[in-house]
Scaffold this active site. Structure first.
Site, PDB file in Angstrom:
ATOM      1  N   CYS A 170      59.417 -51.576 -22.988  1.00 26.51           N
ATOM      2  CA  CYS A 170      60.259 -52.619 -23.587  1.00 26.51           C
ATOM      3  C   CYS A 170      60.048 -53.966 -22.903  1.00 26.51           C
ATOM      4  O   CYS A 170      60.081 -54.074 -21.688  1.00 26.51           O
ATOM      5  CB  CYS A 170      61.733 -52.235 -23.481  1.00 26.51           C
ATOM      6  SG  CYS A 170      62.830 -53.444 -24.260  1.00 26.51           S
TER       7      CYS A 170
ATOM      8  N   LYS B  62      53.723 -67.187 -29.086  1.00 27.44           N
ATOM      9  CA  LYS B  62      52.598 -66.280 -29.273  1.00 27.44           C
ATOM     10  C   LYS B  62      51.302 -67.054 -29.444  1.00 27.44           C
ATOM     11  O   LYS B  62      51.230 -67.954 -30.273  1.00 27.44           O
ATOM     12  CB  LYS B  62      52.857 -65.401 -30.492  1.00 27.44           C
ATOM     13  CG  LYS B  62      54.087 -64.533 -30.319  1.00 27.44           C
ATOM     14  CD  LYS B  62      54.451 -63.810 -31.592  1.00 27.44           C
ATOM     15  CE  LYS B  62      55.764 -63.101 -31.450  1.00 27.44           C
ATOM     16  NZ  LYS B  62      56.917 -64.025 -31.498  1.00 27.44           N
TER      17      LYS B  62
ATOM     18  N   ARG C 252      62.793 -71.163 -30.273  1.00 30.50           N
ATOM     19  CA  ARG C 252      61.560 -71.557 -29.611  1.00 30.50           C
ATOM     20  C   ARG C 252      60.666 -72.355 -30.523  1.00 30.50           C
ATOM     21  O   ARG C 252      60.060 -73.338 -30.127  1.00 30.50           O
ATOM     22  CB  ARG C 252      60.841 -70.274 -29.160  1.00 30.50           C
ATOM     23  CG  ARG C 252      59.395 -70.461 -28.795  1.00 30.50           C
ATOM     24  CD  ARG C 252      58.946 -69.367 -27.878  1.00 30.50           C
ATOM     25  NE  ARG C 252      59.925 -69.191 -26.824  1.00 30.50           N
ATOM     26  CZ  ARG C 252      60.230 -68.010 -26.277  1.00 30.50           C
ATOM     27  NH1 ARG C 252      59.626 -66.921 -26.672  1.00 30.50           N
ATOM     28  NH2 ARG C 252      61.131 -67.940 -25.326  1.00 30.50           N
ATOM     29  N   TYR C 253      60.534 -71.903 -31.746  1.00 27.61           N
ATOM     30  CA  TYR C 253      59.634 -72.543 -32.697  1.00 27.61           C
ATOM     31  C   TYR C 253      60.424 -73.539 -33.540  1.00 27.61           C
ATOM     32  O   TYR C 253      61.645 -73.446 -33.648  1.00 27.61           O
ATOM     33  CB  TYR C 253      59.008 -71.490 -33.606  1.00 27.61           C
ATOM     34  CG  TYR C 253      58.076 -70.539 -32.900  1.00 27.61           C
ATOM     35  CD1 TYR C 253      56.804 -70.950 -32.510  1.00 27.61           C
ATOM     36  CD2 TYR C 253      58.457 -69.234 -32.618  1.00 27.61           C
ATOM     37  CE1 TYR C 253      55.940 -70.077 -31.873  1.00 27.61           C
ATOM     38  CE2 TYR C 253      57.594 -68.349 -31.982  1.00 27.61           C
ATOM     39  CZ  TYR C 253      56.333 -68.776 -31.618  1.00 27.61           C
ATOM     40  OH  TYR C 253      55.489 -67.911 -30.995  1.00 27.61           O
TER      41      TYR C 253
ATOM     42  N   ARG D 275      62.180 -71.562 -36.925  1.00 24.55           N
ATOM     43  CA  ARG D 275      62.703 -70.191 -36.979  1.00 24.55           C
ATOM     44  C   ARG D 275      63.342 -69.789 -35.652  1.00 24.55           C
ATOM     45  O   ARG D 275      62.942 -70.268 -34.593  1.00 24.55           O
ATOM     46  CB  ARG D 275      61.618 -69.193 -37.371  1.00 24.55           C
ATOM     47  CG  ARG D 275      60.365 -69.260 -36.506  1.00 24.55           C
ATOM     48  CD  ARG D 275      59.154 -68.861 -37.364  1.00 24.55           C
ATOM     49  NE  ARG D 275      57.933 -68.686 -36.585  1.00 24.55           N
ATOM     50  CZ  ARG D 275      57.133 -69.673 -36.214  1.00 24.55           C
ATOM     51  NH1 ARG D 275      57.442 -70.920 -36.517  1.00 24.55           N
ATOM     52  NH2 ARG D 275      56.034 -69.436 -35.532  1.00 24.55           N
TER      53      ARG D 275
ATOM     54  N   ARG E 156      62.098 -56.363 -23.106  1.00 20.58           N
ATOM     55  CA  ARG E 156      63.418 -56.764 -22.593  1.00 20.58           C
ATOM     56  C   ARG E 156      63.941 -55.691 -21.645  1.00 20.58           C
ATOM     57  O   ARG E 156      65.127 -55.352 -21.665  1.00 20.58           O
ATOM     58  CB  ARG E 156      64.390 -56.995 -23.746  1.00 20.58           C
ATOM     59  CG  ARG E 156      63.848 -58.028 -24.719  1.00 20.58           C
ATOM     60  CD  ARG E 156      64.843 -58.600 -25.691  1.00 20.58           C
ATOM     61  NE  ARG E 156      64.125 -59.546 -26.538  1.00 20.58           N
ATOM     62  CZ  ARG E 156      63.879 -59.370 -27.836  1.00 20.58           C
ATOM     63  NH1 ARG E 156      64.343 -58.304 -28.464  1.00 20.58           N
ATOM     64  NH2 ARG E 156      63.183 -60.259 -28.516  1.00 20.58           N
TER      65      ARG E 156
ATOM     66  N   ASP F 170      53.490 -57.596 -22.286  1.00 19.81           N
ATOM     67  CA  ASP F 170      54.088 -58.737 -21.576  1.00 19.81           C
ATOM     68  C   ASP F 170      54.160 -58.524 -20.059  1.00 19.81           C
ATOM     69  O   ASP F 170      54.051 -57.409 -19.574  1.00 19.81           O
ATOM     70  CB  ASP F 170      55.508 -58.978 -22.096  1.00 19.81           C
ATOM     71  CG  ASP F 170      55.517 -59.620 -23.469  1.00 19.81           C
ATOM     72  OD1 ASP F 170      54.558 -60.363 -23.770  1.00 19.81           O
ATOM     73  OD2 ASP F 170      56.465 -59.371 -24.241  1.00 19.81           O
TER      74      ASP F 170
ATOM     75  N   ASP G 239      51.938 -63.328 -25.771  1.00 20.32           N
ATOM     76  CA  ASP G 239      53.166 -64.115 -25.790  1.00 20.32           C
ATOM     77  C   ASP G 239      53.221 -64.848 -24.446  1.00 20.32           C
ATOM     78  O   ASP G 239      53.314 -64.220 -23.400  1.00 20.32           O
ATOM     79  CB  ASP G 239      54.383 -63.196 -25.995  1.00 20.32           C
ATOM     80  CG  ASP G 239      55.470 -63.882 -26.813  1.00 20.32           C
ATOM     81  OD1 ASP G 239      55.514 -65.130 -26.807  1.00 20.32           O
ATOM     82  OD2 ASP G 239      56.281 -63.174 -27.437  1.00 20.32           O
TER      83      ASP G 239
ATOM     84  N   CYS H  92      62.305 -47.534 -25.160  1.00 18.54           N
ATOM     85  CA  CYS H  92      60.855 -47.511 -24.998  1.00 18.54           C
ATOM     86  C   CYS H  92      60.538 -47.891 -23.563  1.00 18.54           C
ATOM     87  O   CYS H  92      61.081 -48.868 -23.046  1.00 18.54           O
ATOM     88  CB  CYS H  92      60.196 -48.504 -25.944  1.00 18.54           C
ATOM     89  SG  CYS H  92      60.633 -48.237 -27.667  1.00 18.54           S
TER      90      CYS H  92
ATOM     91  N   CYS I 216      69.847 -49.492 -28.765  1.00 13.73           N
ATOM     92  CA  CYS I 216      68.603 -48.943 -29.294  1.00 13.73           C
ATOM     93  C   CYS I 216      68.751 -47.439 -29.422  1.00 13.73           C
ATOM     94  O   CYS I 216      69.438 -46.800 -28.637  1.00 13.73           O
ATOM     95  CB  CYS I 216      67.431 -49.252 -28.367  1.00 13.73           C
ATOM     96  SG  CYS I 216      66.767 -50.909 -28.602  1.00 13.73           S
TER      97      CYS I 216
HETATM   98  C1  LIG Z   1      58.008 -63.862 -32.122  1.00 10.60           C
HETATM   99  C2  LIG Z   1      59.053 -64.840 -32.178  1.00 10.60           C
HETATM  100  C3  LIG Z   1      59.384 -65.481 -33.370  1.00 10.60           C
HETATM  101  C4  LIG Z   1      58.652 -65.228 -34.668  1.00 10.60           C
HETATM  102  O1  LIG Z   1      57.321 -65.615 -34.562  1.00 10.60           O
HETATM  103  P1  LIG Z   1      56.336 -65.436 -35.778  1.00 10.60           P
HETATM  104  O2  LIG Z   1      54.994 -65.791 -35.211  1.00 10.60           O
HETATM  105  O3  LIG Z   1      56.793 -66.346 -36.849  1.00 10.60           O
HETATM  106  O4  LIG Z   1      56.410 -64.000 -36.205  1.00 10.60           O
HETATM  107  C5  LIG Z   1      60.395 -66.407 -33.353  1.00 10.60           C
HETATM  108  N1  LIG Z   1      61.072 -66.700 -32.226  1.00 10.60           N
HETATM  109  C6  LIG Z   1      60.782 -66.106 -31.058  1.00 10.60           C
HETATM  110  C7  LIG Z   1      61.544 -66.481 -29.845  1.00 10.60           C
HETATM  111  C8  LIG Z   1      59.767 -65.152 -30.994  1.00 10.60           C
HETATM  112  O5  LIG Z   1      59.486 -64.545 -29.831  1.00 10.60           O
END
Ligand SMILES: *Cc1c(COP(=O)(O)O)cnc(C)c1O
Length: 443
Positions: A142, A347, A122-123, A126, A144, A303, A340, A139, A135
């Protein structure tokens, strides 16, 4: 030993007659004897539900199953369970079957943003890597929830290899977040293999593990797990404590083993109605975390996943909690409150407002006490025209390689060299990726 009590001893005997008392600390025994139906719950706790309640509960369990470790069960106050924060996080309620139109199976579009099996990208830099479908506990809140009750399984090496290959051929990924399920439900050797494979990727700088193990099954943090993790660096661990009562002696021991091994620890709490939607509870939780060397990282707004409506609070509750923390306690005991975004926007941090007004040379601010103050801005600031040509800039970045050569997102609107006046978010990288890699398909 301090972290055992008679209630736990009594439970162990009821669960498993042949149980040697020592088994309580065996994580595989805990997992094997996780409570998975209402009948066993009643037998072990002496809590009784009316027949009508039981029918509704069993219907709920059919859609969203139960799994409670004996350890987590032992933290419930059986005599006053109805509003018990531990009970509410692990025991079903028929409210889970109430579906609202705003709710979605996959509100965070984790499956749409999946360029390879088990990966959510997504980002920019990362990715999320779902390495486990198991699990220790389910929870009730959850995110998911759609997946809870799917068959518990550990993805095979062949499947995970495809995720690892995606990271390998995507040089902008410098951070991988192992999630699941719970990565600590994998055996030491399997997790060791994943970490070893990931460490071979030159552009990968850090590995993170998201786990609820220290909260629901702290005995999983064995000396051999620690030894294995120590041989991989840098690994960061984020856990999920939601209530101060979860910080037991066993949990503290698990955290201190990781902290002593040099693993940086963070906490991602979820704001849950009836559990922790209270500034005093939250402050207590944050203090207990930092006492145990865990840095509060995020506080999540609950969420829009299906079946969570009874847990959701207004956003104002989260802002009120942050308001009660900033200035009132140590800066590093304050998490970032985030929503989110549905649809995969990621986020979004939400804060109380501290900037009240401003003019061309002055800003008006308020502090945590309500004092209104001003900050006079410099008259003689010479802005440096930035065309992202870092080589010729008087500010000395002097890195081997210029990392980001073009500004993106809101940063682009703020840049001098870019002529964009509006953002039309149709050429986002993550949409590009969706086209290039339709969900779940590897190349
Ligand atoms: C939360 C999340 C991350 C990590 O986000 P950070 O803000 O760097 O902690 C990376 N990918 C996805 C899909 C996420 O939901």
């Amino acid at each position: 030993m301090r972290y055992f009590n008679n209630k736990q001893k009594d439970l162990a005997g009821k669960i498993d007659h042949d149980s040697v008392w020592r088994n309580w600390k065996d994580w595989r025994w805990q997992k094997k004897h996780a409570i998975s139906n209402i009948r066993d719950f009643e037998r072990l706790t002496d809590i009784r539900f009316a027949d009508k309640e039981k029918i509704a509960l069993n219907q709920t369990v059919q859609k969203f199953p139960i799994s409670i470790t004996p350890y987590y069960l032992s933290l419930i106050d059986f005599k006053d369970y109805q509003n018990d924060p531990i009970f509410l996080q692990c025991f079903p309620t028929p409210s889970e079957l109430i579906m609202q139109t705003c709710e979605m199976k996959d509100p965070l579009a984790e499956e749409k943003d999946s360029p390879a099996p088990q990966i959510t990208h997504r980002y920019p830099d990362r990715v999320l890597f779902h390495v486990s479908n198991v699990c220790a506990m389910y929870c009730r809140h959850c995110t998911r929830k759609r997946k809870v009750g799917d068959e518990d399984y550990i993805p095979e090496k062949m499947t995970l290899k495809q995720g690892i290959d995606y990271i390998k051929k995507t040089p902008q990924v410098r951070d991988v977040l192992l999630s699941g399920g719970d990565p600590f439900m994998l055996g030491d050797a399997y997790l060791d293999w994943i970490l070893t494979e990931l460490e071979k990727i030159p552009h990968l700088e850090i590995i993170r593990i998201g786990t609820r193990i220290p909260v629901v099954l702290p005995f999983r943090v064995t000396d051999s797990l620690i030894e294995m993790l120590k041989s991989h660096r840098p690994v960061w661990v984020n856990t999920q404590f939601n209530h101060p009562r979860e910080m037991t002696e066993s949990a503290k021991l698990a955290l201190s083993k990781m902290a002593d091994a040099g693993i940086p620890l963070g906490n991602q709490a979820v704001l849950l109605a009836g559990v922790n939607d209270c500034p005093r509870i939250m402050k207590r939780l944050m203090h207990k975390l930092v006492q145990n060397r865990v840095r509060p990282y995020y506080l999540y707004q609950c969420d829009l996943s299906e079946g969570l409506s009874h847990f959701r609070t207004p956003v104002g509750k989260g802002i009120e909690i942050i308001e009660s923390l900033i200035g009132h306690t140590s800066g590093f005991a304050v998490p970032t409150y985030v929503i989110d975004a549905p649809g995969g926007g990621g986020k979004i941090p939400v804060m109380p407002n501290y900037l009240i007004s401003w003019s061309t040379n002055k800003v008006v601010l308020r502090n945590f006490e309500g004092v209104i103050t001003t900050y006079k801005e410099p008259d003689a600031y010479q802005p440096i025209f930035c065309d992202r040509n870092c080589e010729e800039c008087t500010l000395q970045l002097k890195l081997d390689e210029a990392e980001e050569t073009v500004a993106t997102g809101i940063a682009r609107l703020l840049s001098d060299a870019d002529e964009a006046v509006t953002l039309v978010p149709k050429d986002l990288d993550r949409f590009e990726r969706r086209n290039r890699h339709p969900a779940g398909e590897a190349e």
